[in-house]
Write a protein that holds these residues in place. Structure first.
Motif, PDB file in Angstrom:
ATOM      1  N   TRP A  15       0.696  -1.004  -0.159  1.00 34.55           N
ATOM      2  CA  TRP A  15      -0.091   0.024   0.020  1.00 34.55           C
ATOM      3  C   TRP A  15       0.698   1.190   0.106  1.00 34.55           C
ATOM      4  CZ3 TRP A  15       0.263   3.552   4.106  1.00 34.55           C
ATOM      5  CH2 TRP A  15      -0.539   4.705   4.141  1.00 34.55           C
ATOM      6  N   ARG A  16       1.786   1.158   1.004  1.00 37.61           N
ATOM      7  CA  ARG A  16       2.575   2.395   0.881  1.00 37.61           C
ATOM      8  C   ARG A  16       3.317   3.009  -0.222  1.00 37.61           C
ATOM      9  NH1 ARG A  16       2.927   7.645   2.927  1.00 37.61           N
ATOM     10  NH2 ARG A  16       4.865   8.119   3.639  1.00 37.61           N
ATOM     11  N   VAL A  17       3.905   1.800  -1.221  1.00 34.45           N
ATOM     12  CA  VAL A  17       4.619   2.184  -2.522  1.00 34.45           C
ATOM     13  C   VAL A  17       3.347   2.876  -3.458  1.00 34.45           C
ATOM     14  CG1 VAL A  17       5.506   1.116  -4.367  1.00 34.45           C
ATOM     15  CG2 VAL A  17       6.211   0.203  -2.244  1.00 34.45           C
ATOM     16  N   PHE A  18       2.294   2.358  -3.150  1.00 31.03           N
ATOM     17  CA  PHE A  18       1.238   3.010  -4.128  1.00 31.03           C
ATOM     18  C   PHE A  18       0.848   4.504  -3.658  1.00 31.03           C
ATOM     19  CE2 PHE A  18      -0.393  -1.572  -5.456  1.00 31.03           C
ATOM     20  CZ  PHE A  18       0.516  -1.637  -6.533  1.00 31.03           C
ATOM     21  N   ASP A  19       0.638   4.277  -2.442  1.00 28.10           N
ATOM     22  CA  ASP A  19       0.408   5.731  -1.596  1.00 28.10           C
ATOM     23  C   ASP A  19       1.491   6.799  -2.041  1.00 28.10           C
ATOM     24  OD1 ASP A  19      -0.917   7.300   0.519  1.00 28.10           O
ATOM     25  OD2 ASP A  19       0.659   7.092   1.498  1.00 28.10           O
ATOM     26  N   LEU A  20       2.675   6.498  -2.077  1.00 28.89           N
ATOM     27  CA  LEU A  20       3.654   7.599  -2.225  1.00 28.89           C
ATOM     28  C   LEU A  20       3.671   7.755  -3.780  1.00 28.89           C
ATOM     29  CD1 LEU A  20       6.729   5.953   0.091  1.00 28.89           C
ATOM     30  CD2 LEU A  20       5.596   8.110   0.066  1.00 28.89           C
ATOM     31  N   LEU A  21       3.663   6.802  -4.726  1.00 32.33           N
ATOM     32  CA  LEU A  21       3.642   7.155  -6.198  1.00 32.33           C
ATOM     33  C   LEU A  21       2.479   7.461  -6.793  1.00 32.33           C
ATOM     34  CD1 LEU A  21       6.298   4.232  -7.218  1.00 32.33           C
ATOM     35  CD2 LEU A  21       6.719   6.730  -6.217  1.00 32.33           C
ATOM     36  N   ALA A  22       1.140   7.178  -6.234  1.00 37.07           N
ATOM     37  CA  ALA A  22      -0.011   7.135  -6.889  1.00 37.07           C
ATOM     38  C   ALA A  22      -1.227   7.793  -5.751  1.00 37.07           C
ATOM     39  CB  ALA A  22      -0.656   6.250  -7.729  1.00 37.07           C
ATOM     40  N   PRO A  23      -0.871   8.894  -5.199  1.00 31.57           N
ATOM     41  CA  PRO A  23      -1.666   9.157  -3.847  1.00 31.57           C
ATOM     42  C   PRO A  23      -3.089   9.435  -4.266  1.00 31.57           C
ATOM     43  CG  PRO A  23      -0.134  10.665  -4.195  1.00 31.57           C
ATOM     44  CD  PRO A  23       0.189   9.817  -4.950  1.00 31.57           C
ATOM     45  N   SER A  24      -3.108   9.739  -5.542  1.00 32.84           N
ATOM     46  CA  SER A  24      -4.662  10.328  -6.204  1.00 32.84           C
ATOM     47  C   SER A  24      -5.593   9.086  -6.041  1.00 32.84           C
ATOM     48  CB  SER A  24      -4.758  10.644  -7.535  1.00 32.84           C
ATOM     49  OG  SER A  24      -3.961   9.686  -8.248  1.00 32.84           O
ATOM     50  N   LYS A  25      -4.974   7.794  -5.995  1.00 33.45           N
ATOM     51  CA  LYS A  25      -5.959   6.595  -5.963  1.00 33.45           C
ATOM     52  C   LYS A  25      -6.498   6.198  -4.596  1.00 33.45           C
ATOM     53  CE  LYS A  25      -4.494   5.658 -10.128  1.00 33.45           C
ATOM     54  NZ  LYS A  25      -5.711   6.038 -11.236  1.00 33.45           N
ATOM     55  N   TYR A  64       6.879   5.082   6.599  1.00 25.85           N
ATOM     56  CA  TYR A  64       5.532   5.504   6.832  1.00 25.85           C
ATOM     57  C   TYR A  64       5.272   7.043   7.467  1.00 25.85           C
ATOM     58  CZ  TYR A  64       4.196   0.783   6.320  1.00 25.85           C
ATOM     59  OH  TYR A  64       4.342  -0.858   6.159  1.00 25.85           O
ATOM     60  N   GLN A  65       6.277   7.879   7.071  1.00 30.18           N
ATOM     61  CA  GLN A  65       6.433   9.241   7.577  1.00 30.18           C
ATOM     62  C   GLN A  65       5.099   9.965   7.139  1.00 30.18           C
ATOM     63  OE1 GLN A  65       9.087   7.659   6.021  1.00 30.18           O
ATOM     64  NE2 GLN A  65      10.846   8.913   6.136  1.00 30.18           N
ATOM     65  N   GLY A  66       4.621  10.677   8.086  1.00 27.37           N
ATOM     66  CA  GLY A  66       3.476  11.630   8.092  1.00 27.37           C
ATOM     67  C   GLY A  66       2.251  10.781   7.796  1.00 27.37           C
ATOM     68  N   THR A  67       2.232   9.465   8.057  1.00 26.41           N
ATOM     69  CA  THR A  67       1.044   8.564   8.326  1.00 26.41           C
ATOM     70  C   THR A  67       0.700   8.110   9.589  1.00 26.41           C
ATOM     71  OG1 THR A  67       1.754   6.449   7.800  1.00 26.41           O
ATOM     72  CG2 THR A  67       1.615   7.684   5.975  1.00 26.41           C
ATOM     73  N   ASP A  68      -0.491   7.275   9.917  1.00 25.16           N
ATOM     74  CA  ASP A  68      -0.911   6.786  11.353  1.00 25.16           C
ATOM     75  C   ASP A  68       0.075   5.671  11.416  1.00 25.16           C
ATOM     76  OD1 ASP A  68      -2.960   8.692  11.450  1.00 25.16           O
ATOM     77  OD2 ASP A  68      -4.524   7.350  10.517  1.00 25.16           O
ATOM     78  N   PHE A  69       0.568   5.101  10.419  1.00 27.93           N
ATOM     79  CA  PHE A  69       1.700   3.978  11.006  1.00 27.93           C
ATOM     80  C   PHE A  69       3.052   4.514  10.883  1.00 27.93           C
ATOM     81  CE2 PHE A  69      -1.662   3.349   7.576  1.00 27.93           C
ATOM     82  CZ  PHE A  69      -2.745   2.587   8.373  1.00 27.93           C
TER      83      PHE A  69
END
Length: 212
Positions: A15-25, A64-69
Motif C-alpha cells: 500500500w505504501r509504495v502505491f500511496d507514495l507514487l499514486a496518492p490520487s488513488k 510511513y512518515q506522515g501517516t498513522d503508521f
C-alpha cells in the motif's frame, strides 16, 4: 506461517509504495496482502510520469512518515523518534501478542538499489544502477554502470558475520545502528551528508555521460 498479522506485515508496504507514487488513488491501507484475493492492483501508473531515480530512493527510505503508521512516532519510537522496531514475528513465536509495523526501510535491510535503463544512450552508459548498502534511510546510493569491468574492493568483499573496516557495508551498517541511539538528532547530520555525497555522485555521473 501462522503469524496473525501477516496480511498487514506484507500488505502495508505494498500500500505504501502505491500511496507514495499514486496518492490520487487513495487506496485503503487496511486491506493487507492476501495471496488468494486481490486487495491491491498488481501495477499502477504513478501520478508523476516524470518519476526519477531520487523519487525511487525516497520510496526505499520510507518508514510511513506522515501517516498513522509512522514508526518514528509514539511510545514505541522512544525519546528520540527512532523508526527501528524489531521483527514482531519473533515475539509471536514466544507467545507474546501484538506486533510492529514493517516499513519499506526495515531495520534488517542488507541492501537496496535503483535500476536505470536508457535505450537512447550507448550501451556503455545506458544501463546503470544505484546501489545502497545496509538500511536505505542511512545509506548513500552509489552509481555503477552495467558495462563496468570491476567494482571497488569495498563493495566486493564483505561478510556480514565478520567485521571489517575495509568493507563498505560495515561502515553503512554502523551508521544505521549508531543513529538508533539518538535518531532525531543524528538523522539530521546523516541526511545532510547523504545529500552532499549523492549530489556529487549525480554530478559525476552526468559528467561521465556527457563525455561518453
Amino acid at each position: 506461517g501462522d503469524y496473525p498479522f501477516y496480511p498487514l506485515y506484507v500488505g502495508r508496504r505494498v500500500w505504501r509504495v502505491f500511496d507514495l507514487l499514486a496518492p490520487s488513488k487513495q487506496l485503503d491501507p487496511r486491506l493487507g496482502f492476501i495471496p488468494w484475493k486481490q486487495t491491491y492492483p498488481v501495477t499502477l501508473a504513478p501520478d508523476n510520469t516524470a518519476l526519477g531515480v531520487e523519487d525511487v530512493m525516497s520510496v526505499l527510505r520510507d518508514y510511513y512518515q506522515g501517516t498513522d503508521f509512522d514508526t518514528s512516532q509514539g511510545l514505541k519510537s522512544g525519546p528520540f523518534n527512532s523508526p527501528l522496531q524489531y521483527d514482531p514475528n519473533q515475539y509471536h513465536s514466544k507467545g507474546i501478542p501484538g506486533g510492529w509495523e514493517r516499513p519499506i526501510a526495515v531495520f534488517r535491510q542488507l541492501f537496496s538499489y535503483v535500476c536505470v535503463g536508457r535505450s537512447w544512450m550507448p550501451d556503455e552508459i545506458g544501463g546503470m544502477f544505484w546501489f545502497g548498502q545496509a538500511q536505505a534511510h542511512t545509506t548513500v546510493y552509489t552509481p555503477f554502470y552495467t558495462h563496468s569491468s570491476h567494482a571497488p574492493d569495498a563493495y566486493r568483499h564483505v561478510l556480514q558475520s565478520v567485521f571489517s573496516q575495509d568493507a563498505a557495508w560495515w561502515a553503512f551498517d554502523f551508521v544505521s545502528n549508531w543513529a538508533g541511539l539518538k535518531y532525531s538528532y543524528m538523522i539530521q547530520d546523516i541526511r545532510h551528508r547523504q545529500g552532499q555525497l549523492e549530489g556529487e555522485a549525480f554530478r559525476e555521473a552526468s559528467r561521465i555521460e556527457a563525455e561518453a
